[in-house]
Design an enzyme around this catalytic site. Sequence first.
Site, short mmCIF file in Angstrom:
data_model
loop_
_atom_site.label_atom_id
_atom_site.label_comp_id
_atom_site.label_asym_id
_atom_site.label_seq_id
_atom_site.Cartn_x
_atom_site.Cartn_y
_atom_site.Cartn_z
N ARG A 1 0.03 0.95 4.10
CA ARG A 1 1.01 1.41 3.11
C ARG A 1 0.71 0.87 1.70
O ARG A 1 1.63 0.56 0.93
CB ARG A 1 2.45 1.07 3.49
CG ARG A 1 2.90 1.66 4.79
CD ARG A 1 2.90 3.19 4.77
NE ARG A 1 3.16 3.67 6.11
CZ ARG A 1 2.19 3.90 7.01
NH1 ARG A 1 0.91 3.75 6.67
NH2 ARG A 1 2.46 4.31 8.22
N SER B 1 11.13 4.95 6.24
CA SER B 1 11.24 3.55 6.64
C SER B 1 11.57 2.68 5.44
O SER B 1 10.88 2.75 4.42
CB SER B 1 9.93 3.07 7.25
OG SER B 1 9.65 3.78 8.43
N GLU C 1 9.25 -1.56 2.26
CA GLU C 1 8.31 -0.46 1.98
C GLU C 1 8.84 0.34 0.80
O GLU C 1 8.09 0.76 -0.08
CB GLU C 1 8.17 0.45 3.21
CG GLU C 1 7.23 1.62 2.98
CD GLU C 1 6.89 2.37 4.27
OE1 GLU C 1 6.89 1.75 5.35
OE2 GLU C 1 6.60 3.58 4.17
P1 FAD Z 1 7.30 8.60 -4.74
O1 FAD Z 1 8.32 8.10 -3.76
O2 FAD Z 1 7.74 9.54 -5.76
O3 FAD Z 1 6.56 7.36 -5.41
C1 FAD Z 1 6.08 6.30 -4.63
C2 FAD Z 1 5.16 5.44 -5.50
O4 FAD Z 1 3.99 6.18 -5.81
C3 FAD Z 1 5.78 5.08 -6.87
O5 FAD Z 1 5.26 3.83 -7.26
C4 FAD Z 1 5.23 6.14 -7.79
O6 FAD Z 1 5.18 5.72 -9.15
C5 FAD Z 1 3.85 6.31 -7.23
N1 FAD Z 1 3.26 7.62 -7.48
C6 FAD Z 1 3.65 8.83 -6.99
N2 FAD Z 1 2.80 9.78 -7.41
C7 FAD Z 1 1.89 9.17 -8.20
C8 FAD Z 1 0.75 9.62 -8.93
N3 FAD Z 1 0.37 10.90 -8.95
N4 FAD Z 1 0.04 8.69 -9.63
C9 FAD Z 1 0.38 7.39 -9.62
N5 FAD Z 1 1.44 6.91 -8.96
C10 FAD Z 1 2.18 7.80 -8.25
N6 FAD Z 1 5.63 7.43 4.76
C11 FAD Z 1 4.60 7.22 5.61
O7 FAD Z 1 3.59 6.62 5.21
N7 FAD Z 1 4.64 7.65 6.89
C12 FAD Z 1 5.70 8.32 7.39
O8 FAD Z 1 5.68 8.70 8.56
C13 FAD Z 1 6.81 8.58 6.52
N8 FAD Z 1 7.88 9.27 6.94
C14 FAD Z 1 8.90 9.55 6.08
C15 FAD Z 1 9.97 10.30 6.55
C16 FAD Z 1 11.02 10.60 5.68
C17 FAD Z 1 12.18 11.42 6.19
C18 FAD Z 1 11.00 10.15 4.33
C19 FAD Z 1 12.12 10.48 3.39
C20 FAD Z 1 9.94 9.39 3.89
C21 FAD Z 1 8.87 9.08 4.76
N9 FAD Z 1 7.77 8.32 4.31
C22 FAD Z 1 6.73 8.10 5.17
C23 FAD Z 1 7.76 7.72 2.96
C24 FAD Z 1 7.18 8.60 1.84
O9 FAD Z 1 7.29 9.99 2.16
C25 FAD Z 1 5.72 8.26 1.55
O10 FAD Z 1 5.59 6.91 1.12
C26 FAD Z 1 5.11 9.19 0.49
O11 FAD Z 1 3.71 9.01 0.48
C27 FAD Z 1 5.66 8.96 -0.93
O12 FAD Z 1 5.22 10.03 -1.75
P2 FAD Z 1 6.08 10.53 -3.01
O13 FAD Z 1 5.33 11.60 -3.68
O14 FAD Z 1 7.46 10.88 -2.58
O15 FAD Z 1 6.08 9.23 -3.90
#
Ligand code: FAD
Length: 311
Positions: A187, A237, A307
């Site tokens: 992660r 999580s 996380e």
């Molecule tokens: P955000 O939440 O918008 O941002 C997360 C971080 O990334 C922040 O620091 C942001 O600034 C940075 N960021 C985002 N995009 C960029 C970019 N283009 N450049 C630089 N920085 C950036 N995660 C898992 O790993 N496995 C799972 O099985 C999992 N299951 C989930 C289930 C549910 C129902 C939910 C709600 C979440 C789950 N997650 C899971 C967590 C989440 O979906 C992941 O961590 C995902 O990768 C976050 O992506 P995001 O675009 O929403 O990032």
Amino acid sequence: MPSANLVLVNDSSATLAASLTSAHYRGELVVDAELAQFTTWRIGGPAQLLASPTDPADLLLALRWARDKGVAWRVLGNGSNLLVRDDGVRGLVLRPRRALDTLQVDGSNVRAGAGASFPTLANLAASRGLSGLEFGAGIPGTVGGAVVMNAGWHEHELSRVVERVTFADRDGETSEVPASACAFGYRTSAFRGRPGIVLGCLLALTPDEPASVRARLDEYATQRRRGQPTELASCGSVFVKPPGDFAGRLIEQAGLKGERRGGIQVSAKHANFFVNLGGGTASDALALIEYVESEVEARLGVRLVREVEVW
Ligand code: FAD
């Protein structure tokens, strides 16, 4: 004394917006935008400026504007790993969904823009008979967020299929970072907390029968629906997996399933998911997170590590 063109971050939102527009920014710009609608937890106060640039050039223009003006900035993906505080964030929030949403398949390689939806990418790969992303269909983030977080599910991780990442640093200078220099871990990656924007990545997938890839994707989705409260708003999580254990198991063992603060509750289905029952606030979520951290430590001697990222 600040130089003549320095826009202080506590300048009014309208002044900041006017300054960015006069720098020839072309994309969508929302002043004092409520971020709750852009997070999967449906929590979060306003961003002074929320910018959804039109294309990569517009995105980098906004980034350089923020640097030149001394304006604090952050990148928002799909807000699926974020807890945005109720009083919101100062400065500029860049949301590069539209600017970076391309997905191009070339043989068994896929070039994915950081703004594309990770589940859409996983489904596209399945439909083309390309294996390696089946785990991603239920991870509701963007490709950029998945790279930054090295998104994964059980033994699967995005890093296994990344060839290289395109990254723009805080000056808007872009470079191709080979996977070996991405410092992928559980992660995490070299891009977590590093000032800059992931623009996209090149993935190397494995050809397979489309029906087999689809069957695995569907099976993972079924497992997820069975084990997680996918019908309620959450950030996934809350805590990372402690070595040799599961955060959900520890929270349950500490007797905290169903524990509630305001509109946020430790899910009865999966104790590492804190669900928004409606009207939950960031203060509720933080109070519950802090309570669970201190109770698990006091009762079981394990300090849980978050996380979810707090803004
Ligand atoms: P955000 O939440 O918008 O941002 C997360 C971080 O990334 C922040 O620091 C942001 O600034 C940075 N960021 C985002 N995009 C960029 C970019 N283009 N450049 C630089 N920085 C950036 N995660 C898992 O790993 N496995 C799972 O099985 C999992 N299951 C989930 C289930 C549910 C129902 C939910 C709600 C979440 C789950 N997650 C899971 C967590 C989440 O979906 C992941 O961590 C995902 O990768 C976050 O992506 P995001 O675009 O929403 O990032």
